[in-house]
Design an enzyme around this catalytic site. Structure first.
Site, PDB file in Angstrom:
ATOM      1  N   GLY A  73       0.821  -1.203   0.000  1.00 44.24           N
ATOM      2  CA  GLY A  73       0.000   0.000   0.000  1.00 44.24           C
ATOM      3  C   GLY A  73       0.860   1.260   0.000  1.00 44.24           C
ATOM      4  O   GLY A  73       0.527   2.260  -0.642  1.00 44.24           O
ATOM      5  N   THR A  74       1.978   1.200   0.708  1.00 40.31           N
ATOM      6  CA  THR A  74       2.874   2.358   0.782  1.00 40.31           C
ATOM      7  C   THR A  74       3.390   2.726  -0.616  1.00 40.31           C
ATOM      8  O   THR A  74       3.411   3.903  -0.988  1.00 40.31           O
ATOM      9  CB  THR A  74       4.064   2.039   1.727  1.00 40.31           C
ATOM     10  OG1 THR A  74       3.535   1.737   3.022  1.00 40.31           O
ATOM     11  CG2 THR A  74       5.042   3.193   1.819  1.00 40.31           C
ATOM     12  N   GLN A 181      -7.481   0.349   3.976  1.00 42.51           N
ATOM     13  CA  GLN A 181      -8.288  -0.267   5.038  1.00 42.51           C
ATOM     14  C   GLN A 181      -9.681  -0.662   4.543  1.00 42.51           C
ATOM     15  O   GLN A 181     -10.419  -1.338   5.261  1.00 42.51           O
ATOM     16  CB  GLN A 181      -8.436   0.699   6.232  1.00 42.51           C
ATOM     17  CG  GLN A 181      -7.145   0.945   6.983  1.00 42.51           C
ATOM     18  CD  GLN A 181      -6.679  -0.287   7.775  1.00 42.51           C
ATOM     19  OE1 GLN A 181      -7.453  -1.181   8.093  1.00 42.51           O
ATOM     20  NE2 GLN A 181      -5.392  -0.329   8.091  1.00 42.51           N
ATOM     21  N   SER A 201      -3.748  -2.796  -0.423  1.00 38.02           N
ATOM     22  CA  SER A 201      -2.661  -3.615   0.094  1.00 38.02           C
ATOM     23  C   SER A 201      -3.198  -5.001   0.444  1.00 38.02           C
ATOM     24  O   SER A 201      -4.166  -5.122   1.201  1.00 38.02           O
ATOM     25  CB  SER A 201      -2.102  -2.935   1.344  1.00 38.02           C
ATOM     26  OG  SER A 201      -1.163  -3.775   1.958  1.00 38.02           O
ATOM     27  N   ALA A 202      -2.548  -6.059  -0.096  1.00 39.36           N
ATOM     28  CA  ALA A 202      -3.078  -7.420   0.033  1.00 39.36           C
ATOM     29  C   ALA A 202      -3.163  -7.906   1.480  1.00 39.36           C
ATOM     30  O   ALA A 202      -4.106  -8.600   1.853  1.00 39.36           O
ATOM     31  CB  ALA A 202      -2.217  -8.382  -0.786  1.00 39.36           C
ATOM     32  N   THR A 239      10.444  -7.705 -12.062  1.00 40.32           N
ATOM     33  CA  THR A 239       9.856  -9.023 -12.324  1.00 40.32           C
ATOM     34  C   THR A 239       8.672  -9.256 -11.386  1.00 40.32           C
ATOM     35  O   THR A 239       8.774  -8.999 -10.180  1.00 40.32           O
ATOM     36  CB  THR A 239      10.935 -10.110 -12.136  1.00 40.32           C
ATOM     37  OG1 THR A 239      11.978  -9.827 -13.058  1.00 40.32           O
ATOM     38  CG2 THR A 239      10.384 -11.505 -12.382  1.00 40.32           C
ATOM     39  N   CYS A 326       4.509   5.263  24.394  1.00 40.36           N
ATOM     40  CA  CYS A 326       5.336   5.884  25.434  1.00 40.36           C
ATOM     41  C   CYS A 326       6.798   5.734  25.057  1.00 40.36           C
ATOM     42  O   CYS A 326       7.219   4.643  24.671  1.00 40.36           O
ATOM     43  CB  CYS A 326       5.137   5.183  26.768  1.00 40.36           C
ATOM     44  SG  CYS A 326       3.455   5.287  27.345  1.00 40.36           S
TER      45      CYS A 326
HETATM   46  N1  PLP Z   1      -2.556   3.242   4.132  1.00 39.72           N
HETATM   47  C1  PLP Z   1      -3.278   2.872   5.206  1.00 39.72           C
HETATM   48  C2  PLP Z   1      -4.580   3.559   5.497  1.00 39.72           C
HETATM   49  C3  PLP Z   1      -2.824   1.859   6.048  1.00 39.72           C
HETATM   50  O1  PLP Z   1      -3.536   1.506   7.114  1.00 39.72           O
HETATM   51  C4  PLP Z   1      -1.578   1.240   5.737  1.00 39.72           C
HETATM   52  C5  PLP Z   1      -1.026   0.211   6.639  1.00 39.72           C
HETATM   53  O2  PLP Z   1      -1.327   0.147   7.808  1.00 39.72           O
HETATM   54  C6  PLP Z   1      -0.888   1.651   4.590  1.00 39.72           C
HETATM   55  C7  PLP Z   1      -1.391   2.655   3.816  1.00 39.72           C
HETATM   56  C8  PLP Z   1       0.422   1.005   4.203  1.00 39.72           C
HETATM   57  O3  PLP Z   1       0.188  -0.274   3.686  1.00 39.72           O
HETATM   58  P1  PLP Z   1       1.401  -1.327   3.566  1.00 39.72           P
HETATM   59  O4  PLP Z   1       1.613  -1.891   4.915  1.00 39.72           O
HETATM   60  O5  PLP Z   1       0.907  -2.376   2.595  1.00 39.72           O
HETATM   61  O6  PLP Z   1       2.559  -0.597   3.021  1.00 39.72           O
END
Ligand code: PLP
Length: 376
Positions: A73-74, A181, A201-202, A239, A326
């Site tokens: 996802g990132t 999410q 994100s899988a 790849t 913390c």
């Molecule tokens: N975006 C959201 C809203 C997320 O909750 C997350 C992961 O917690 C990400 C992006 C990043 O996803 P990934 O862990 O696949 O990089």
């Protein structure tokens, strides 16, 4: 009998679906051919990638050639933001996002600010909602992209994406949503949502870790993030992770096919959890909007330490997350809890419980009752 371990942190990650693992195994063992090669060992991987792309597209109402596989996802978020910003380099420089985005979006925006872009971070109300009127006020002629998440990872709030996208499009501005999410958990049709790009994100929907995708509507101007080979129609070199792609598609199909059943189950668990918490008689505040991801709760216990509750629950085999961390000197409150203006006395005692379809009524009651014991 309660099993020893209760997983209540599905917003962090989910277990790999056994059916997804089964579908992946041949591509980790005998079908290891590189899909870009011309001999027969490439045939099955190539076919599997095409089938997975078509299946994933169908799950979100897209066309197969609008799905681009990524590593997470990132990466999808980085690509959407940087790829759009750089495509309009020297022409347009405003990006609008919200103050409660995931760091994949916020840190990409911080990078773009260092590169000279002008980023507007929209505020949210006490439920975490972005206002379409605020978005409209922030758009100017230099605006290149609006990026607002579909559902928040800490408080579960579902944003009014179709309405926000409509505002952006009224001014000819592209719209991206981080739906990490939401995908696999909420009904998604990219045409009803009117989005130009959508990140997924899988591992958030029972697929493998290290796998994601970016939906890009046909005709959307976007620069490549990873240059290299001709994979992903020349837009994302590297790849292909065939096993990951296949596992992601199996997991998404399963979750979309069973979404109604899962949602009903999670809403029942939600009701039960709240009933049990109420029965305990302890004060708590439930954060986020009424429209939340099913089974997800951000709960603040006044004048308590969220991290202490987390460790006590961990000792009892229950996995949850806090909204504050913390360190040796102070408690650091998350940017999301700050953005919804939660008082420190509540923010410090915030715990996130995110249940999944495999959690049972018995487990939810156990967690609620154990919290009552900790608070005592
Ligand atoms: N975006 C959201 C809203 C997320 O909750 C997350 C992961 O917690 C990400 C992006 C990043 O996803 P990934 O862990 O696949 O990089």
């Amino acid at each position: 009998m309660i099993k020893h371990f209760i997983y209540a942190d599905h917003a962090a990650t989910t277990m790999l679906l056994p059916e997804a693992l089964e579908a992946m195994l041949p591509f980790l063992r005998t079908e290891y051919g590189n899909a870009s090669t011309l001999y027969s060992l490439a045939r099955k991987p190539k076919k599997a990638i095409a089938a997975a792309r078509a299946a994933i597209a169908k799950c979100i109402g897209a066309e197969p050639d609008e799905i681009f596989f990524t590593s997470c996802g990132t990466e999808s978020d980085n690509w959407a933001l940087k790829g759009t910003a750089f495509r309009f380099l020297g022409q347009k420089k405003r990006i609008i996002t919200s103050s409660i985005e995931h760091h994949a979006v916020l840190h990409s925006c911080a990078f773009l600010e260092r590169m000279g872009y002008d980023v507007v971070y929209l505020p949210v109300d006490e439920k975490g909602l972005v206002s379409p009127a605020d978005l409209e006020k922030a758009i100017n002629e230099a605006t290149v992209l609006v990026s607002i998440m579909m559902a928040n990872n800490e408080i579960g709030t579902i944003e009014p994406i179709a309405e926000l996208a409509e505002v952006a499009h009224k001014y000819g501005v592209l719209f991206h949503t981080d739906a990490v999410q939401a995908v696999g958990h909420l009904p998604i049709n990219v045409n009803h949502l009117c989005v130009d790009m959508l990140s997924a994100s899988a591992h958030k929907f029972n697929g493998p870790k290290g796998m994601g995708f970016l939906y890009v509507r046909k005709g959307t101007p976007l620069l490549n993030l990873l240059d290299g080979g001709a994979q992903e129609n020349g837009h994302r070199g590297g790849t292909e992770n065939v096993a990951g792609i296949v596992g992601m598609s199996e997991a998404l199909k399963f979750n979309v096919e069973n979404m109604q059943k899962h949602t009903e189950h999670l809403l029942n668990l939600q009701h039960l959890f709240i009933k049990e918490l109420d029965r305990s008689g302890f004060d708590y505040v439930l954060n986020g909007s009424e429209e939340r991801i099913p089974g997800s709760f951000s709960i603040s216990f006044p004048n308590r330490e969220g991290e202490a509750i987390l460790h006590r629950l961990d000792l009892m085999g229950v996995a949850v997350t806090t909204g504050s961390a913390c360190n040796s000197k102070e408690t650091v409150i998350s940017h999301v809890l700050k953005a919804i203006d939660l008082p420190d006395t509540l923010a410090k005692g915030t715990v996130r419980f995110t249940f999944g379809f495999e959690n049972t009524e018995e487990e939810v009651k156990y967690v609620a009752n154990y919290i009552a014991k900790i608070l005592k």
